[in-house]
Enzyme design. Sequence first.
Site, short mmCIF file in Angstrom:
data_model
loop_
_atom_site.label_atom_id
_atom_site.label_comp_id
_atom_site.label_asym_id
_atom_site.label_seq_id
_atom_site.Cartn_x
_atom_site.Cartn_y
_atom_site.Cartn_z
CD GLU A 32 34.10 10.28 60.25
OE1 GLU A 32 34.13 10.74 61.41
OE2 GLU A 32 34.73 9.27 59.90
CB SER B 277 86.35 21.06 17.56
OG SER B 277 87.60 20.43 17.37
#
Length: 815
Positions: A86, A469
């Site tokens: 770059e 239960s």
Amino acid sequence: MNFLGFLLRAALLSSLASMWLLAGVYLYLSPKLPDVETLRDVQLQTPMRVYTRDGDLIGQFGEQKRSPLPFDAIPEQFIHALLAAEDDNFFRHQGIDFMGLLRAVSELVLTGEKGSGGSTLTMQVARNYFLSLERTFLRKFNEILLAIEIERTLNKEEIFELYFNRVFLGHRAYGFEAAAQVYYGKSITELSLAQHAMLAGIPKAPSRNNPISGPEAGKERRNWILGRMRDLNYIDSATYTAATKDPVSARHHGAQLAFAADYAAEMARQQMLERYGMAAYNDGYQVYTTVSSDLQKVAQRALIEGLVTYDKRHGYRGPERQLPPAEGQHPASMREAWLAALADTPVVAGMSPAIVTEVGEDRVALLLGMGGTGEVLWQNGLRQASPYLTENSRGHGPESPASLLSVGDLIRVRRDEQDQWHLVQVPAVQGALVSLDPNNGAIVSMVGGMGFEDSKFNRATQAQRQPGSNFKPFLYSAALDGGFTAASLINDAPVVVEDSSLEGMWRPENDGGRFYGPTRLRWALTKSRNLVSIRLLQQLGVEQLLNYIGRFGFDASEYTPNLSLALGTQTASPLQVAAGYAVLANGGYRVEPFLIQRIDDIDGNTVFEARPPTVCRGCNAPGENRPGSGKELSMEEILNQESPAEPTLPPAERVMDERVNFIVNSILQDVITRGTGRRALVLERKDLGGKTGTTNGPMDAWFSGFNRDVVTTTWVGFDEYTPLGRREFGGTAALPIWIDYMREALRDSPDVPRPLPPGIVRVRIDPDSGLLAEPGQKNAIFEYFREEHVPRRGASGTEQGPGTLGTDDLIKDIF
């Protein structure tokens, strides 16, 4: 000479005009430029990360994948690669590369097309942080002016760091560290030179040059960058040649999680979204949950193995899909379609999808995901695959692989430790496990189903099922609090109830259809006698039960007030049930389940820390003013007193009489030693209490159990509310999962008896009458009573000790 003078004057005037033009542009644009100083405090959009209490990453959420790194942590080799790609003059220019700009202008003039662009890293920082991507001369001038200002304000390392962490690199990855994780599943510090060059080449064209979407273009760009690195003397020719020969090894990687705990991570995400809104996804929060890494893994394994074991008992349902070759088409030509089908089929709980490509006499050949191959031998699951017929029956085993599978069948396989594939299937049944610290409500582990890949519905928190239960301990607690004793007798006999809310005449039964006559409450709960529970609620009163169960965290306003509550017909989530059992486990204190322990912001500052009400053993909370309890403290005194464990945490509220809690605990211990939870004896502990639960059908199977340090609830059932099978109960389907989990969860928990609280007495009683035993009575048993509720007469009717009126009256009412 005159002509030369003309040229010099023209050049001078042109230079002056250019300078005036540039000055005018600067004076026009500079007031409108953003403040570069804001770059010092820039907050990058960073995803939220969710951790266990041990610091293991279990979830990452956010639109942008980003993992910012400081300049000092960036590898020098990658810096060279990016400069080569770059801006190789980055550390020498002042924000603008004039030669690069002139080159870009000349290319535009000569070709009419935009070429290299001439942007420096500093100019790209200006564009990425402050400007749009529109291609206009005005934006370019702004970019140049901002680059100059950025260079004046920040040093080169700060500018490079801003670029490194912001640039978009495809596949939702922002910044090079995130890209390294997405494409290679590693930190950028762990990548090779070729991989560094590959990443450095992506910014020029993120969609085309990334190594997943455009491997060839990415490789070409990579090799060009390696050549530039060689020309700039960053690497030598031999290194260049070796790096250019590296294959493109990138593939898509998700967040690098320590392990999958998707249901817990998703619950944390939802809570963060409620707390912070959409900022939760982008502000870099680090969420530390209460989940234990080790126990979460155990919980997931226990639930999956428990569901698989249930599934094996009911037979093989056949292939998930059939993808046979088209008529006249050779199977080899179907490979592409088969691979596409495999790619669309997720792996669930380690069970991989595979397609049968060949059926032999003693094996089947497989096509696996990513083009892999394998085989399943006859003895590795094929021979044992008896077909499912109904929930109560299965057929005879297959005679050969051909009688079970065909070419094109999509099946599930799992590899064993000997690297052999076995035929398996994803259970259709679902389940949940949730485990809490009963002393503060912290969620230690949570699994909401067979697999998050298969279903994101969290059954631990979202499923509303009948506990059956499993609810009875709360009814019996209300009865004991209301004056009944563990020795009170209730007649276990048929009962018919006429109630419009129960659709007319209701004739409940015990499991097995038998009746046992007068039964002590301890034995009735231990053996889970339905008819005793109904008659007990009839005597206690439905309203009294509804007023009492709110102490355990249940919302009684949602319950239909009828006698079926005794059998757990109202609905609750496994988390709600576990929270109720936490009160039983911790001595009678109300705690609220919570998942998030701490939240840190992106800078590591703690912005939230949970302060849950916590059980303070030995403290006297308001309401505990009873004989032998000592001085009652005010809430202010409790908050101000020093506690060696957690001096800053508020005390949990006592909601249950300590003595009632002790008696209920002793009964629930009998459930394990002599009742429906006897399978848990394999854990060889004396401090465990718990209760099974099975609803009509049976549709739901439960087990909730605990000691003083851990409370865990497990549930098994079908999402479609279809029956589990006539031989499936809480003790067969849910309890084995609980046992496998608690074996590890209790490893560091001491096996100590619960201390006898003041005001509790233990006396010998007659097991048939529930009254005091006669002197020398051989079949007498011991029972616990609150001291004011000890029976005042013996089995023969003679007065034998002090007591209060009420017990005899209750028994007379029952009969």
